[in-house]
Design an enzyme around this catalytic site. Structure first.
Site, mmCIF file in Angstrom:
data_model
loop_
_atom_site.group_PDB
_atom_site.id
_atom_site.type_symbol
_atom_site.label_atom_id
_atom_site.label_comp_id
_atom_site.label_asym_id
_atom_site.label_seq_id
_atom_site.Cartn_x
_atom_site.Cartn_y
_atom_site.Cartn_z
ATOM 1 N N TYR A 54 0.838 -1.201 0.000
ATOM 2 C CA TYR A 54 0.000 0.000 0.000
ATOM 3 C C TYR A 54 0.875 1.254 0.000
ATOM 4 C CZ TYR A 54 -3.504 -3.477 1.439
ATOM 5 O OH TYR A 54 -4.314 -4.590 1.527
ATOM 6 N N HIS A 112 0.536 -11.952 0.904
ATOM 7 C CA HIS A 112 -0.539 -11.132 0.316
ATOM 8 C C HIS A 112 -1.358 -11.916 -0.715
ATOM 9 C CE1 HIS A 112 -1.504 -6.600 -0.326
ATOM 10 N NE2 HIS A 112 -2.570 -7.319 -0.499
HETATM 11 P P1 NAP Z 1 -13.741 -0.997 1.742
HETATM 12 O O1 NAP Z 1 -13.279 -1.001 3.125
HETATM 13 O O2 NAP Z 1 -14.862 -1.899 1.341
HETATM 14 O O3 NAP Z 1 -14.152 0.487 1.290
HETATM 15 C C1 NAP Z 1 -13.324 1.596 1.494
HETATM 16 C C2 NAP Z 1 -14.001 2.826 0.887
HETATM 17 O O4 NAP Z 1 -15.276 3.011 1.508
HETATM 18 C C3 NAP Z 1 -13.260 4.136 1.087
HETATM 19 O O5 NAP Z 1 -13.445 4.897 -0.077
HETATM 20 C C4 NAP Z 1 -13.961 4.795 2.266
HETATM 21 O O6 NAP Z 1 -13.948 6.195 2.197
HETATM 22 C C5 NAP Z 1 -15.369 4.303 2.062
HETATM 23 N N1 NAP Z 1 -16.100 4.176 3.334
HETATM 24 C C6 NAP Z 1 -15.675 3.559 4.457
HETATM 25 N N2 NAP Z 1 -16.634 3.579 5.399
HETATM 26 C C7 NAP Z 1 -17.696 4.229 4.862
HETATM 27 C C8 NAP Z 1 -18.970 4.565 5.338
HETATM 28 N N3 NAP Z 1 -19.355 4.233 6.582
HETATM 29 N N4 NAP Z 1 -19.809 5.234 4.514
HETATM 30 C C9 NAP Z 1 -19.426 5.576 3.243
HETATM 31 N N5 NAP Z 1 -18.211 5.267 2.728
HETATM 32 C C10 NAP Z 1 -17.351 4.600 3.540
HETATM 33 O O7 NAP Z 1 -12.566 -1.324 0.709
HETATM 34 P P2 NAP Z 1 -11.020 -1.684 0.803
HETATM 35 O O8 NAP Z 1 -10.235 -0.540 1.317
HETATM 36 O O9 NAP Z 1 -10.649 -2.265 -0.505
HETATM 37 O O10 NAP Z 1 -10.950 -2.904 1.842
HETATM 38 C C11 NAP Z 1 -10.703 -2.737 3.218
HETATM 39 C C12 NAP Z 1 -9.288 -3.123 3.580
HETATM 40 O O11 NAP Z 1 -9.032 -4.480 3.268
HETATM 41 C C13 NAP Z 1 -8.210 -2.386 2.767
HETATM 42 O O12 NAP Z 1 -8.072 -1.035 3.141
HETATM 43 C C14 NAP Z 1 -7.019 -3.269 3.022
HETATM 44 O O13 NAP Z 1 -6.498 -3.030 4.322
HETATM 45 C C15 NAP Z 1 -7.671 -4.655 2.917
HETATM 46 N N6 NAP Z 1 -7.599 -5.221 1.550
HETATM 47 C C16 NAP Z 1 -6.864 -6.353 1.376
HETATM 48 C C17 NAP Z 1 -6.752 -6.927 0.120
HETATM 49 C C18 NAP Z 1 -5.940 -8.172 -0.047
HETATM 50 O O14 NAP Z 1 -5.649 -8.570 -1.177
HETATM 51 N N7 NAP Z 1 -5.569 -8.831 1.029
HETATM 52 C C19 NAP Z 1 -7.415 -6.365 -0.988
HETATM 53 C C20 NAP Z 1 -8.190 -5.227 -0.777
HETATM 54 C C21 NAP Z 1 -8.288 -4.684 0.494
HETATM 55 P P3 NAP Z 1 -12.909 7.144 3.018
HETATM 56 O O15 NAP Z 1 -11.602 6.455 3.003
HETATM 57 O O16 NAP Z 1 -12.954 8.413 2.250
HETATM 58 O O17 NAP Z 1 -13.427 7.304 4.427
#
Ligand code: NAP
Length: 278
Positions: A54, A112
């Site tokens: 990241y 990962h």
């Molecule tokens: P997510 O958590 O599903 O969504 C994040 C997005 O949603 C951001 O744009 C955030 O906005 C917004 N958001 C968060 N809470 C909200 C709410 N209550 N209301 C409206 N919008 C909201 O997606 P993600 O970041 O892909 O997944 C979460 C975490 O999982 C990642 O950050 C990472 O740590 C991990 N991940 C791991 C992998 C892997 O391959 N292992 C892949 C993807 C993700 P703001 O940031 O503007 O608040």
């Protein structure tokens, strides 16, 4: 009572944590990201998920700043790139992550996704890190059932503590055989992108259930992801208002009627669907 998930070693961790993908990419946003993570800690979201990938280490630096002076409260998860996942490469990558995180130890260190290095080599690297006290536990990410079978059969593979996968109401594929396999092995799943990066439809079933409970549709999605007690949800939020909303999802309990409403709109898989990745 805060919802928790039990790891194979008997330790409990919060069922609701904080993701960090896309943090650390923009200097002007850094203070807000640090403040959001710290607000999350105040609200009990003390599991933080990051990765060397990241922002090329930038997200780990943000996490390092957020947990400064509060390391003891935090269950810290980071991940090694597959191309760094040789026995020696894992150890070098972990040293770099520890520096950026400004900590002596990572609580849970994940592969990962699966790359070209044999799983047994990555496991050997993780074991060396454990012996040196640099990581406490290790796990994997994006491994489907066949890969998990291979992992558990490899030397030391049974020590895997988690598998982080894409899971939310619009991505139910893992329910067919991966989640049952993990449950049988008592390995928790960590659901990434639990609100599909804010793209889940806010109307329809999620909207109807949200209206019934007087909450936001994304809070319904988070409660749904955590409903079985063995899945950890790690929504990412850089805005404090989002963190507060996500933390409040903790107290939402969905009833059978809510689950049936969601099932009709987002049916459970009837056959094997290969694990999807974002
Ligand atoms: P997510 O958590 O599903 O969504 C994040 C997005 O949603 C951001 O744009 C955030 O906005 C917004 N958001 C968060 N809470 C909200 C709410 N209550 N209301 C409206 N919008 C909201 O997606 P993600 O970041 O892909 O997944 C979460 C975490 O999982 C990642 O950050 C990472 O740590 C991990 N991940 C791991 C992998 C892997 O391959 N292992 C892949 C993807 C993700 P703001 O940031 O503007 O608040």
């Amino acid at each position: 009572m805060p919802k928790t998930v039990t790891l194979p070693n008997g330790e409990t961790v919060p069922a609701l944590g904080q993701g960090t993908w896309y943090m650390g990419e923009s200097a002007p946003e850094r203070a807000e990201e640090v403040a959001a993570l710290r607000a999350g800690l105040d609200l009990g979201l003390t599991l933080i998920d990051t990765a060397e990938m990241y922002a090329d280490g930038g997200a780990e630096e943000v996490v390092g700043e957020a947990v400064a002076g509060r390391r003891g409260e935090v269950f810290l998860v980071s991940k090694v790139y597959p191309h760094n996942a040789s026995r020696a490469g894992v150890q070098a990558a972990c040293e770099r992550s520890l520096k950026r995180l400004k900590t002596d130890v990572i609580d849970l260190y994940l592969l990962h996704w699966r790359g070209s290095h044999p799983l047994k080599e990555t496991i050997a690297g993780f074991e060396a890190l454990q012996a040196a006290g640099k990581i406490r536990l290790w796990g994997v990410s994006n491994l489907d059932t066949d890969d998990m079978e291979e992992l558990l059969a490899a030397p030391g593979g049974h020590a895997c503590s988690a598998n982080q996968v894409l899971y939310n109401p619009s991505r139910r594929g893992p329910e067919f055989d991966l989640l049952p396999f993990l449950a049988e092995a008592r390995i928790p799943a960590m659901a990434y992108s639990p609100i599909e990066q804010a793209r889940l439809p806010r109307g329809g079933a999620l909207g109807a259930v949200a209206k019934k409970h007087g909450v936001d549709p994304f809070q319904v999605a988070l409660a749904w992801v955590m409903r079985a007690g063995d899945v950890i949800a790690i929504p990412k939020a850089s805005r404090i208002a989002h963190v507060q909303m996500n933390a409040a999802a903790h107290d939402l309990v969905l009833d059978a009627e809510d689950l049936a409403t969601i099932d009709r709109a987002f049916p459970a898989p009837r056959r094997k669907v290969g694990l999807e990745m974002l």
